[in-house]
Scaffold this motif. Sequence first.
Motif, PDB file in Angstrom:
ATOM      1  N   ASP A   1      10.337 -23.925 -40.978  1.00  5.18           N
ATOM      2  CA  ASP A   1       9.834 -22.588 -40.673  1.00  5.18           C
ATOM      3  C   ASP A   1       9.023 -22.622 -39.365  1.00  5.18           C
ATOM      4  O   ASP A   1       7.999 -23.303 -39.285  1.00  5.18           O
ATOM      5  CB  ASP A   1       8.941 -22.136 -41.842  1.00  5.18           C
ATOM      6  N   PRO A   2       9.493 -21.877 -38.327  1.00  8.45           N
ATOM      7  CA  PRO A   2       8.817 -21.969 -37.018  1.00  8.45           C
ATOM      8  C   PRO A   2       7.365 -21.506 -37.048  1.00  8.45           C
ATOM      9  O   PRO A   2       6.584 -21.853 -36.171  1.00  8.45           O
ATOM     10  CB  PRO A   2       9.657 -21.067 -36.105  1.00  8.45           C
ATOM     11  N   ASP A   3       6.980 -20.724 -38.060  1.00  7.07           N
ATOM     12  CA  ASP A   3       5.587 -20.311 -38.172  1.00  7.07           C
ATOM     13  C   ASP A   3       4.716 -21.432 -38.740  1.00  7.07           C
ATOM     14  O   ASP A   3       3.520 -21.467 -38.502  1.00  7.07           O
ATOM     15  CB  ASP A   3       5.453 -19.101 -39.109  1.00  7.07           C
ATOM     16  N   ARG A   4       5.317 -22.303 -39.546  1.00  6.73           N
ATOM     17  CA  ARG A   4       4.499 -23.266 -40.287  1.00  6.73           C
ATOM     18  C   ARG A   4       4.488 -24.660 -39.712  1.00  6.73           C
ATOM     19  O   ARG A   4       3.604 -25.462 -40.024  1.00  6.73           O
ATOM     20  CB  ARG A   4       5.022 -23.383 -41.731  1.00  6.73           C
ATOM     21  N   VAL A   5       5.492 -24.979 -38.911  1.00 10.30           N
ATOM     22  CA  VAL A   5       5.721 -26.370 -38.534  1.00 10.30           C
ATOM     23  C   VAL A   5       4.527 -26.992 -37.792  1.00 10.30           C
ATOM     24  O   VAL A   5       4.177 -28.154 -38.014  1.00 10.30           O
ATOM     25  CB  VAL A   5       7.056 -26.493 -37.752  1.00 10.30           C
ATOM     26  N   VAL A   6       3.839 -26.192 -36.975  1.00  4.96           N
ATOM     27  CA  VAL A   6       2.699 -26.721 -36.220  1.00  4.96           C
ATOM     28  C   VAL A   6       1.555 -27.102 -37.166  1.00  4.96           C
ATOM     29  O   VAL A   6       0.967 -28.184 -37.060  1.00  4.96           O
ATOM     30  CB  VAL A   6       2.244 -25.699 -35.149  1.00  4.96           C
ATOM     31  N   ALA A   7       1.252 -26.221 -38.109  1.00  4.08           N
ATOM     32  CA  ALA A   7       0.179 -26.509 -39.064  1.00  4.08           C
ATOM     33  C   ALA A   7       0.519 -27.742 -39.901  1.00  4.08           C
ATOM     34  O   ALA A   7      -0.355 -28.575 -40.180  1.00  4.08           O
ATOM     35  CB  ALA A   7      -0.062 -25.307 -39.968  1.00  4.08           C
ATOM     36  N   LEU A   8       1.786 -27.883 -40.268  1.00  4.74           N
ATOM     37  CA  LEU A   8       2.189 -29.042 -41.078  1.00  4.74           C
ATOM     38  C   LEU A   8       1.981 -30.345 -40.303  1.00  4.74           C
ATOM     39  O   LEU A   8       1.448 -31.323 -40.840  1.00  4.74           O
ATOM     40  CB  LEU A   8       3.659 -28.905 -41.507  1.00  4.74           C
TER      41      LEU A   8
END
Lengths: 623, 179
Positions: free
Chosen positions: A365-372
Amino acid sequence: MALLQISEPGQSTAPHQHQLAAGIDLGTTNSLVASVRSGEAMCLPDQQDRILLPSVVNFGSEEITVGHLAQSLQTSDPLNTITSVKRLMGRAIDDLNYLGDVMPYQFVEVDNSNVPRISTVQGDFSAVEISSQILTALARRAENSLGGELTGVVITVPAYYDDAQRQATRDAATLAGLNVFRLLNEPTAAAVAYGLDSSSDGLIAVYDLGGGTFDISILRLNQGVFEVLATGGNSALGGDDMDQAMGQWIVEQAGLDQLDPGLSRQVLLAARQAKETLTEASIAPVEINYQQSTWRGEITRQQFDELIAALVKRTLTSCKRALRDAQVSIDEIHDIVLVGGSTRIPLVKTMVGELFGQEPRCDLDPDRVVALGAAIQADMLAGNKPDSEMLLLDVLPLSLGIETMGGLCEKIINRNSAIPVSRAQEFTTFKDGQTAMSVHVVQGERELVSDNRSLARFELRGFPPMVAGAARIRVTYQVDADGLMTVKAEETNSGVAADIVVKPSYGLTDSEIESMLRASMDFAQQDIEQRMLREQQVEANRVIEAIDTALEMDGNKLLSTAELTEIRKHRDSLEVAIAVAEADELKQLIKSVENASEHYVAKRMNTSIKQALAGKQIDEIEL
Amino acid sequence: MQSPDPGQNYFELFGLDPGFDLDLARLHSQQQRLQSMYHPDRYVSASARDKRTSVQLASWVNQAYETLRDPVKRSRYLLEIGGAELPDDSQTTSDATFLMEQLELREEIEACRLAENAMMQSEIIESRLSQRASELAAEFVVAYHAGDLDSARVSSQKMQFVQRIHQQLSELQYELEDA
């Protein structure tokens, strides 16, 4: 000078208690917090099970709200509801014009400060303070969800952020009372999330188009090492600009004049909604309520594509540059990864795919990948993965230079240098008897200082008068692993230590931060002192632990009895003081332990490097 | 604050034999090995002094790596540890033929800015520059290993000139891509 606790990767020492840590993606449009639980990185939802926290803060007359509730107040209370505050981070008053009409707020200038503040019914707030509200909300969510206090966080920033923008982010975290392990570049974080997911080593490109920023990073993945080769981008280009372009179109189509703040919010919201609809549909309806009537229109995907094509093309130029800087050709790229909400736009996918000649990956998910990715890094930095070989090696996004004669910028550290990095350059005086020199630190690629970002001005004073050209002024730039710089200047002939006055051109000063900290409702005077004391106590314990470990290893070998006694004396007084002393006193005692062990530390440093070499020889035998 | 032990030679640091021809793969893997020991990420919970030290050490390793990886910097470093006087940045070469060649290259780069197939032209110049750089590096190696530091210094200086022209060309290519 030495590392007192050197350990090879994989050589874990004492058994370790699990530490609570989180990764925070502080985004332009939405923010998220994630953490590693039972070995797996996951985004933490709020009580209504929502992952995304809209990066919106409402300063109402009664209370300050963050997130969905604040978002719902956008059109009814536009001037007190702040969105996209990330675009203001590290920006000066003069930069606001350059951001165009994106920001419909009332900005105020405060005496002696270059930092713009937004006027609300609750008072005037800087971007740092507004961001700290978002960080606080996320940290609270994490602590509720994880059931304890966070030891530290990793906060992601656009890779293309300059020093002032990074510093502002760190300041916001300080204000929110968070211990920042590291500022992590967003594309690097995404690479971590992907890299651990797939086992494929090789070159990857991360294309990250968010709400307000664009980054491209080229990385080499090799057995847990993520090495950034080059990065590029634009810290003022993103989905907001597309909304802006479509908003302009709506204004023209609907024949709107006299845009008040409420109406312009409505137009932007309608534009964003239509943009999102066009991700799936080929046509989107648009509706605007204006002067008791309603305008209804529609926009096709083709029309939208035409509006944004130039913006997307600019991102592709940055991609080509980054590839050139990395000295990599396009067909060597193993994977191209899409990150950020704006990469859902079909035209972006198509154009990026065409440039790289392959189907871009967007399986996370492009919205979540950074936080992960940030959560994975935070978990490792907290010490929860002592056997991990993961290592992130990042670069400086923009060159750091110094102003020389004629307003020219001389580069001291080039962009895409691996960080941490330190470089020194020598300068001299041009007048007889000169005893002071001013140093202007700038960041950017352009030749003229005025085209680059001014970061700080220093004055080096008090060196003895000499004939012109005889003084040797050594200016040293140091960039740490967060991409943050410090500068020192020294006249080396005289050996006289000269004073340096630092005046940050764009950031908040330490005293401003402190007064904000004092003013903020969460920190009463007592709390601040309590916090400072606790910080010093933690530091004192670390110093003692480091000294003990070191002395046990090689104290007898490297030190005379007298030296040993001296170090122990200072160490013991520090230990006794921890439970009873005030923060200032502890700070002094820590300093005295450091001074007493300076010589010892230097010896250990040399030993460490020799050990590193010895390690190399063992490698060779094995080969 | 002291800098980490300056007595340590960069080649020794990476466990490589001093010389111009390097095992770049080995340099790279040693660099990562040293960073995995000294990088500040390994000292997040350490004392403030250890944190500072790790920043300095990791910076030093990066600088050493950068110096050895880049052929021009490597040649200058070899001269430096060999005890030769370093060519001054502002010094010009006295080799008239070489000077002419440089002038011509610069003119060609300017000319290709206006050319119809500018990018292709620039790539042709680029491959010539790469060719020239490796010829000069070969000259450097011969002189350096024969102990003729004066000639080695001249070659190193020429390498630097060629690198600068290459940088100019890259700037032009950026501009062409922007257009």
